[in-house]
Design an enzyme around this catalytic site. Structure first.
Site, PDB file in Angstrom:
ATOM      1  N   HIS A   6       0.832  -1.197   0.000  1.00 49.90           N
ATOM      2  CA  HIS A   6       0.000   0.000   0.000  1.00 49.90           C
ATOM      3  C   HIS A   6       0.867   1.248   0.000  1.00 49.90           C
ATOM      4  O   HIS A   6       2.066   1.185   0.204  1.00 49.90           O
ATOM      5  CB  HIS A   6      -0.975   0.028   1.195  1.00 49.90           C
ATOM      6  CG  HIS A   6      -0.348   0.291   2.519  1.00 49.90           C
ATOM      7  ND1 HIS A   6      -0.045  -0.704   3.408  1.00 49.90           N
ATOM      8  CD2 HIS A   6       0.038   1.448   3.125  1.00 49.90           C
ATOM      9  CE1 HIS A   6       0.499  -0.180   4.494  1.00 49.90           C
ATOM     10  NE2 HIS A   6       0.576   1.126   4.333  1.00 49.90           N
ATOM     11  N   GLU A  55      -3.738   3.937   1.418  1.00 51.48           N
ATOM     12  CA  GLU A  55      -4.104   4.130   2.821  1.00 51.48           C
ATOM     13  C   GLU A  55      -4.291   5.614   3.085  1.00 51.48           C
ATOM     14  O   GLU A  55      -3.385   6.413   2.874  1.00 51.48           O
ATOM     15  CB  GLU A  55      -2.995   3.592   3.724  1.00 51.48           C
ATOM     16  CG  GLU A  55      -3.208   3.871   5.192  1.00 51.48           C
ATOM     17  CD  GLU A  55      -1.986   3.533   6.045  1.00 51.48           C
ATOM     18  OE1 GLU A  55      -1.860   4.118   7.126  1.00 51.48           O
ATOM     19  OE2 GLU A  55      -1.150   2.711   5.629  1.00 51.48           O
ATOM     20  N   HIS A  74       4.401  11.433  -6.552  1.00 53.63           N
ATOM     21  CA  HIS A  74       3.021  11.250  -6.970  1.00 53.63           C
ATOM     22  C   HIS A  74       2.681   9.767  -7.010  1.00 53.63           C
ATOM     23  O   HIS A  74       3.554   8.914  -7.009  1.00 53.63           O
ATOM     24  CB  HIS A  74       2.760  11.891  -8.341  1.00 53.63           C
ATOM     25  CG  HIS A  74       3.534  11.263  -9.454  1.00 53.63           C
ATOM     26  ND1 HIS A  74       4.780  11.695  -9.814  1.00 53.63           N
ATOM     27  CD2 HIS A  74       3.241  10.220 -10.266  1.00 53.63           C
ATOM     28  CE1 HIS A  74       5.227  10.955 -10.807  1.00 53.63           C
ATOM     29  NE2 HIS A  74       4.309  10.039 -11.107  1.00 53.63           N
ATOM     30  N   GLU A 116      -1.050  11.008 -10.996  1.00 57.74           N
ATOM     31  CA  GLU A 116      -0.837  10.960 -12.436  1.00 57.74           C
ATOM     32  C   GLU A 116      -1.826  10.001 -13.077  1.00 57.74           C
ATOM     33  O   GLU A 116      -2.072   8.915 -12.555  1.00 57.74           O
ATOM     34  CB  GLU A 116       0.588  10.502 -12.733  1.00 57.74           C
ATOM     35  CG  GLU A 116       0.931  10.431 -14.195  1.00 57.74           C
ATOM     36  CD  GLU A 116       2.353   9.974 -14.448  1.00 57.74           C
ATOM     37  OE1 GLU A 116       2.749   9.949 -15.619  1.00 57.74           O
ATOM     38  OE2 GLU A 116       3.074   9.639 -13.484  1.00 57.74           O
TER      39      GLU A 116
END
Length: 121
Positions: A6, A55, A74, A116
């Site tokens: 994550h 998360e 990003h 993105e």
């Protein structure tokens, strides 16, 4: 062996962020850790396709916006319906940068994190 699990973004307004990620990217909560007695809540969002999750961490006592530096990081998502996503995100007013030469664009979430959007090739 190591594999992705994550990625975390800390958010000021959990409900606003949950609504944004659902509307903008179709991400849904797949797991929560509610530790309100310790002053925080974690919500893991999934895309329904991969096992990777985003998360969102909400800290009860946090009132100041997070310092994101120069946003030189990003998270990226790939879509097979790039043009429709771009129009949707333009209508939402969350497109913060477009690079037509590279065929990508970025959206900003309510806390200013850049995401993105990349077409599937």
């Amino acid at each position: 062996m190591v594999k992705f699990y994550h990625f975390n973004f800390n958010v000021l307004d959990l409900e606003k962020s949950l609504a944004f990620y659902d509307q903008a990217l179709g991400l849904k909560p797949v797991r929560e850790v509610d530790k309100m007695d310790n002053g925080f809540k974690l919500v893991y969002l999934g895309d329904g396709v991969t096992g990777f999750t985003l998360e969102l961490t909400w800290l009860k006592d946090r009132t100041e916006p997070y310092n994101l530096g120069e946003c030189e990081f990003h998270l990226a998502f790939q879509t097979d319906d790039y043009d429709a996503m771009l129009e949707k995100h333009r209508a939402m007013g969350c497109v913060c940068f477009e690079n037509p030469d590279m065929g990508i664009y970025f959206i900003a979430d309510p806390d200013g994190y850049w995401i993105e959007i990349v077409p599937t090739h």
